[in-house]
Motif scaffolding. Structure first.
Motif, PDB file in Angstrom:
ATOM      1  N   ARG A  18       0.840  -1.198   0.000  1.00 13.50           N
ATOM      2  CA  ARG A  18       0.000   0.000   0.000  1.00 13.50           C
ATOM      3  C   ARG A  18       0.877   1.250   0.000  1.00 13.50           C
ATOM      4  NH1 ARG A  18       2.308   2.292   3.205  1.00 13.50           N
ATOM      5  NH2 ARG A  18       2.172   2.365   5.478  1.00 13.50           N
ATOM      6  N   ARG A  19       0.416   2.305  -0.650  1.00 12.01           N
ATOM      7  CA  ARG A  19       1.213   3.522  -0.772  1.00 12.01           C
ATOM      8  C   ARG A  19       1.111   4.383   0.477  1.00 12.01           C
ATOM      9  NH1 ARG A  19      -1.048   5.099  -6.719  1.00 12.01           N
ATOM     10  NH2 ARG A  19      -2.998   5.052  -5.518  1.00 12.01           N
ATOM     11  N   GLY A  20       2.201   5.094   0.767  1.00 13.30           N
ATOM     12  CA  GLY A  20       2.134   6.241   1.641  1.00 13.30           C
ATOM     13  C   GLY A  20       2.030   7.465   0.750  1.00 13.30           C
ATOM     14  N   VAL A  21       1.166   8.418   1.111  1.00 14.20           N
ATOM     15  CA  VAL A  21       0.897   9.540   0.216  1.00 14.20           C
ATOM     16  C   VAL A  21       0.883  10.865   0.970  1.00 14.20           C
ATOM     17  CG1 VAL A  21      -0.394   8.218  -1.505  1.00 14.20           C
ATOM     18  CG2 VAL A  21      -1.604   9.191   0.477  1.00 14.20           C
ATOM     19  N   ALA A  22       1.085  11.934   0.202  1.00 10.59           N
ATOM     20  CA  ALA A  22       0.868  13.300   0.674  1.00 10.59           C
ATOM     21  C   ALA A  22      -0.097  13.957  -0.297  1.00 10.59           C
ATOM     22  CB  ALA A  22       2.177  14.069   0.748  1.00 10.59           C
ATOM     23  N   LEU A  23      -1.133  14.583   0.241  1.00  6.58           N
ATOM     24  CA  LEU A  23      -2.173  15.206  -0.571  1.00  6.58           C
ATOM     25  C   LEU A  23      -2.210  16.699  -0.300  1.00  6.58           C
ATOM     26  CD1 LEU A  23      -5.140  12.780   0.337  1.00  6.58           C
ATOM     27  CD2 LEU A  23      -3.246  12.364  -1.239  1.00  6.58           C
ATOM     28  N   ARG A  24      -2.389  17.478  -1.344  1.00  9.93           N
ATOM     29  CA  ARG A  24      -2.706  18.896  -1.182  1.00  9.93           C
ATOM     30  C   ARG A  24      -4.217  19.045  -1.218  1.00  9.93           C
ATOM     31  NH1 ARG A  24       0.465  22.748  -0.598  1.00  9.93           N
ATOM     32  NH2 ARG A  24       2.685  22.695  -1.128  1.00  9.93           N
ATOM     33  N   ALA A  25      -4.774  19.705  -0.188  1.00  4.16           N
ATOM     34  CA  ALA A  25      -6.216  19.921  -0.115  1.00  4.16           C
ATOM     35  C   ALA A  25      -6.454  21.256   0.570  1.00  4.16           C
ATOM     36  CB  ALA A  25      -6.905  18.804   0.645  1.00  4.16           C
ATOM     37  N   GLY A  26      -6.926  22.234  -0.183  1.00  5.72           N
ATOM     38  CA  GLY A  26      -7.090  23.571   0.375  1.00  5.72           C
ATOM     39  C   GLY A  26      -5.751  24.125   0.820  1.00  5.72           C
ATOM     40  N   GLU A  27      -5.705  24.649   2.035  1.00  2.00           N
ATOM     41  CA  GLU A  27      -4.461  25.198   2.583  1.00  2.00           C
ATOM     42  C   GLU A  27      -3.626  24.145   3.302  1.00  2.00           C
ATOM     43  OE1 GLU A  27      -4.837  29.576   4.015  1.00  2.00           O
ATOM     44  OE2 GLU A  27      -6.624  28.534   4.779  1.00  2.00           O
ATOM     45  N   ASN A  28      -4.093  22.916   3.307  1.00  2.00           N
ATOM     46  CA  ASN A  28      -3.460  21.874   4.109  1.00  2.00           C
ATOM     47  C   ASN A  28      -2.734  20.844   3.248  1.00  2.00           C
ATOM     48  OD1 ASN A  28      -4.637  22.878   6.584  1.00  2.00           O
ATOM     49  ND2 ASN A  28      -6.571  22.039   5.861  1.00  2.00           N
ATOM     50  N   VAL A  29      -1.811  20.138   3.880  1.00  2.00           N
ATOM     51  CA  VAL A  29      -1.198  18.946   3.307  1.00  2.00           C
ATOM     52  C   VAL A  29      -1.559  17.778   4.211  1.00  2.00           C
ATOM     53  CG1 VAL A  29       0.955  17.777   2.716  1.00  2.00           C
ATOM     54  CG2 VAL A  29       0.699  20.227   2.264  1.00  2.00           C
ATOM     55  N   LEU A  30      -2.097  16.710   3.637  1.00  5.46           N
ATOM     56  CA  LEU A  30      -2.512  15.533   4.395  1.00  5.46           C
ATOM     57  C   LEU A  30      -1.556  14.389   4.066  1.00  5.46           C
ATOM     58  CD1 LEU A  30      -5.050  17.389   4.286  1.00  5.46           C
ATOM     59  CD2 LEU A  30      -6.433  15.316   4.305  1.00  5.46           C
ATOM     60  N   ILE A  31      -1.053  13.731   5.101  1.00  3.33           N
ATOM     61  CA  ILE A  31      -0.043  12.686   4.938  1.00  3.33           C
ATOM     62  C   ILE A  31      -0.481  11.439   5.688  1.00  3.33           C
ATOM     63  CG2 ILE A  31       2.320  12.019   5.579  1.00  3.33           C
ATOM     64  CD1 ILE A  31       3.176  14.881   4.965  1.00  3.33           C
ATOM     65  N   GLY A  32      -0.341  10.280   5.026  1.00  2.19           N
ATOM     66  CA  GLY A  32      -0.685   9.022   5.672  1.00  2.19           C
ATOM     67  C   GLY A  32      -0.759   7.906   4.663  1.00  2.19           C
ATOM     68  N   PRO A  33      -1.295   6.760   5.056  1.00  4.20           N
ATOM     69  CA  PRO A  33      -1.436   5.629   4.140  1.00  4.20           C
ATOM     70  C   PRO A  33      -2.569   5.885   3.145  1.00  4.20           C
ATOM     71  CG  PRO A  33      -2.454   5.105   6.245  1.00  4.20           C
ATOM     72  CD  PRO A  33      -1.765   6.431   6.426  1.00  4.20           C
ATOM     73  N   ASP A  34      -2.403   5.355   1.940  1.00  7.43           N
ATOM     74  CA  ASP A  34      -3.435   5.487   0.915  1.00  7.43           C
ATOM     75  C   ASP A  34      -4.433   4.337   1.074  1.00  7.43           C
ATOM     76  OD1 ASP A  34      -4.862   6.284  -1.315  1.00  7.43           O
ATOM     77  OD2 ASP A  34      -3.532   5.271  -2.740  1.00  7.43           O
ATOM     78  N   ASN A  35      -5.218   4.424   2.144  1.00 10.66           N
ATOM     79  CA  ASN A  35      -6.216   3.383   2.418  1.00 10.66           C
ATOM     80  C   ASN A  35      -7.604   3.973   2.662  1.00 10.66           C
ATOM     81  OD1 ASN A  35      -5.942   4.541   4.946  1.00 10.66           O
ATOM     82  ND2 ASN A  35      -5.164   2.704   5.973  1.00 10.66           N
ATOM     83  N   GLY A  36      -7.794   5.242   2.288  1.00 11.05           N
ATOM     84  CA  GLY A  36      -9.068   5.922   2.498  1.00 11.05           C
ATOM     85  C   GLY A  36      -9.114   6.772   3.740  1.00 11.05           C
ATOM     86  N   LEU A  37      -8.151   6.629   4.630  1.00 13.88           N
ATOM     87  CA  LEU A  37      -8.149   7.379   5.887  1.00 13.88           C
ATOM     88  C   LEU A  37      -8.219   8.883   5.667  1.00 13.88           C
ATOM     89  CD1 LEU A  37      -7.724   7.448   9.016  1.00 13.88           C
ATOM     90  CD2 LEU A  37      -5.258   7.457   8.550  1.00 13.88           C
ATOM     91  N   LEU A  38      -7.547   9.384   4.642  1.00 17.57           N
ATOM     92  CA  LEU A  38      -7.462  10.826   4.407  1.00 17.57           C
ATOM     93  C   LEU A  38      -8.585  11.351   3.517  1.00 17.57           C
ATOM     94  CD1 LEU A  38      -3.619  10.998   3.666  1.00 17.57           C
ATOM     95  CD2 LEU A  38      -4.749  11.210   5.888  1.00 17.57           C
ATOM     96  N   SER A  39      -9.385  10.470   2.933  1.00 21.46           N
ATOM     97  CA  SER A  39     -10.274  10.885   1.849  1.00 21.46           C
ATOM     98  C   SER A  39     -11.360  11.854   2.302  1.00 21.46           C
ATOM     99  CB  SER A  39     -10.897   9.658   1.174  1.00 21.46           C
ATOM    100  OG  SER A  39     -11.644   8.866   2.087  1.00 21.46           O
ATOM    101  N   TRP A  40     -12.035  11.575   3.412  1.00 17.22           N
ATOM    102  CA  TRP A  40     -13.106  12.465   3.854  1.00 17.22           C
ATOM    103  C   TRP A  40     -12.547  13.785   4.373  1.00 17.22           C
ATOM    104  CZ3 TRP A  40     -16.073   8.190   7.001  1.00 17.22           C
ATOM    105  CH2 TRP A  40     -16.733   7.327   6.092  1.00 17.22           C
ATOM    106  N   ALA A  41     -11.386  13.756   5.013  1.00 21.40           N
ATOM    107  CA  ALA A  41     -10.765  14.996   5.476  1.00 21.40           C
ATOM    108  C   ALA A  41     -10.365  15.867   4.297  1.00 21.40           C
ATOM    109  CB  ALA A  41      -9.550  14.691   6.348  1.00 21.40           C
ATOM    110  N   ALA A  42      -9.833  15.255   3.232  1.00 18.15           N
ATOM    111  CA  ALA A  42      -9.474  16.032   2.044  1.00 18.15           C
ATOM    112  C   ALA A  42     -10.704  16.721   1.468  1.00 18.15           C
ATOM    113  CB  ALA A  42      -8.817  15.131   1.009  1.00 18.15           C
ATOM    114  N   GLU A  43     -11.829  16.019   1.437  1.00 21.02           N
ATOM    115  CA  GLU A  43     -13.062  16.643   0.950  1.00 21.02           C
ATOM    116  C   GLU A  43     -13.476  17.798   1.850  1.00 21.02           C
ATOM    117  OE1 GLU A  43     -16.047  13.669   0.588  1.00 21.02           O
ATOM    118  OE2 GLU A  43     -14.989  12.570  -0.986  1.00 21.02           O
ATOM    119  N   ALA A  44     -13.330  17.623   3.156  1.00 17.44           N
ATOM    120  CA  ALA A  44     -13.689  18.688   4.085  1.00 17.44           C
ATOM    121  C   ALA A  44     -12.801  19.912   3.920  1.00 17.44           C
ATOM    122  CB  ALA A  44     -13.601  18.172   5.527  1.00 17.44           C
ATOM    123  N   CYS A  45     -11.602  19.724   3.375  1.00 20.27           N
ATOM    124  CA  CYS A  45     -10.687  20.836   3.115  1.00 20.27           C
ATOM    125  C   CYS A  45     -10.911  21.471   1.741  1.00 20.27           C
ATOM    126  CB  CYS A  45      -9.238  20.360   3.191  1.00 20.27           C
ATOM    127  SG  CYS A  45      -8.697  19.852   4.822  1.00 20.27           S
ATOM    128  N   GLY A  46     -11.858  20.955   0.978  1.00 24.27           N
ATOM    129  CA  GLY A  46     -12.120  21.507  -0.345  1.00 24.27           C
ATOM    130  C   GLY A  46     -11.780  20.583  -1.487  1.00 24.27           C
TER     131      GLY A  46
END
Length: 280
Positions: free
Chosen positions: A78-106
């Protein structure tokens, strides 16, 4: 760009030194950055719960690097990823954990896989990516490293995304799955205030909550204290979700529900009826 804050969520608990080790790695790389511990009490391996808590929390954080580690696939491909979402950067495993937070950031606008050895610890371990991969990547980004330096681009469409929670709205009826159960046993549904209004229930004095074959009547209120101790109330919670709560009690235990279970709210005729823990 630099960040003053790193927000940190895990299922590590506090009995061991896992959280402290990650804090130590961050402090060694970016000593001026402050860490907000969102929670480290996510139920072990419960990606869905961690995703819900992150999504509820990120709208109230300052611009930050957000690290989430609920990672049952650690040590696999499984990948480790960094996402740009709004003013934030989200970092963690690419298993869906970050997906709803990224949406909440725009919404996610760019993503990379964490492959560059410059931004990870050089250890032989394969089971502690929170310490060896995610914490150092977050600290380097907070200190000014560009996300693109962390590794190769990942198409946003290829990221793992948790399915949207189930909601169905009909006249007089709102059906929804349990989105999250908090520390107090409050049962937050996937539905929101708009869904309640679309079902025609927003102005109701009380509603009937159905779980399987069991039915409970509860008032539609604004606070827990509108009912007696131990009785149920339906309200809009602080995150905007329709929630079934028990005043000074555990609604999830009373209803016998857990995240992913489905509840139905229906309008009921006005007049006397049973509120509380027992079937209507």
């Amino acid at each position: 760009m630099t960040y003053d804050w790193i927000a940190f969520l895990t299922d590590y608990g506090r009995r061991d030194g896992f959280v402290a080790a990650c804090h130590g790695v961050i402090a060694g790389i970016a000593p001026r950055v402050r860490v907000i511990d969102v929670t480290h009490d996510v139920p072990p391996q419960d990606v869905r719960h961690g995703a819900a808590v992150l999504a509820q929390t990120v709208p109230y954080l300052p611009p930050a690097v957000v690290v989430g580690v609920v990672d049952p696939g650690v040590g696999t491909h499984r990948r480790g990823v960094a996402l740009r979402a709004g003013e934030n950067v989200l970092i963690g495993p690419d298993n869906g954990l970050l997906s709803w937070a990224a949406e909440a950031c725009g919404g996610t606008t760019a993503a990379v896989e964490l492959t560059s050895p410059r931004f990870r610890l050089d250890t032989p371990a394969t089971t502690f990516d929170g310490r060896d991969v995610f914490a150092p990547a977050a600290a380097h980004v907070a200190a000014g490293a560009h996300v693109s330096e962390l590794g190769a681009d990942v198409p946003v469409a290829d990221l793992v995304r948790l399915p949207d929670p189930w909601v169905r709205v009909e006249p007089g009826t709102l059906e929804a799955e349990v989105h999250v159960v908090d520390h107090f046993g409050n049962v937050a549904l996937a539905a929101n205030a708009d869904d309640l209004g679309s079902a025609g229930l927003a102005g109701a004095e009380s509603v009937e909550t159905t779980v399987g074959e069991r039915r409970y009547r509860a008032p539609l209120g604004r606070s827990f204290a509108e009912v007696a101790s131990g009785e149920l109330v339906v309200l809009i919670d602080s995150s905007g979700h329709v929630s079934v709560a028990a005043n000074q009690g555990d609604a999830a235990a009373l209803l016998g529900v857990a995240p992913g279970d489905r509840l139905t709210l229906r309008s009921v005729p006005e007049g006397p009826g049973r509120h509380g823990a027992g079937p209507a």
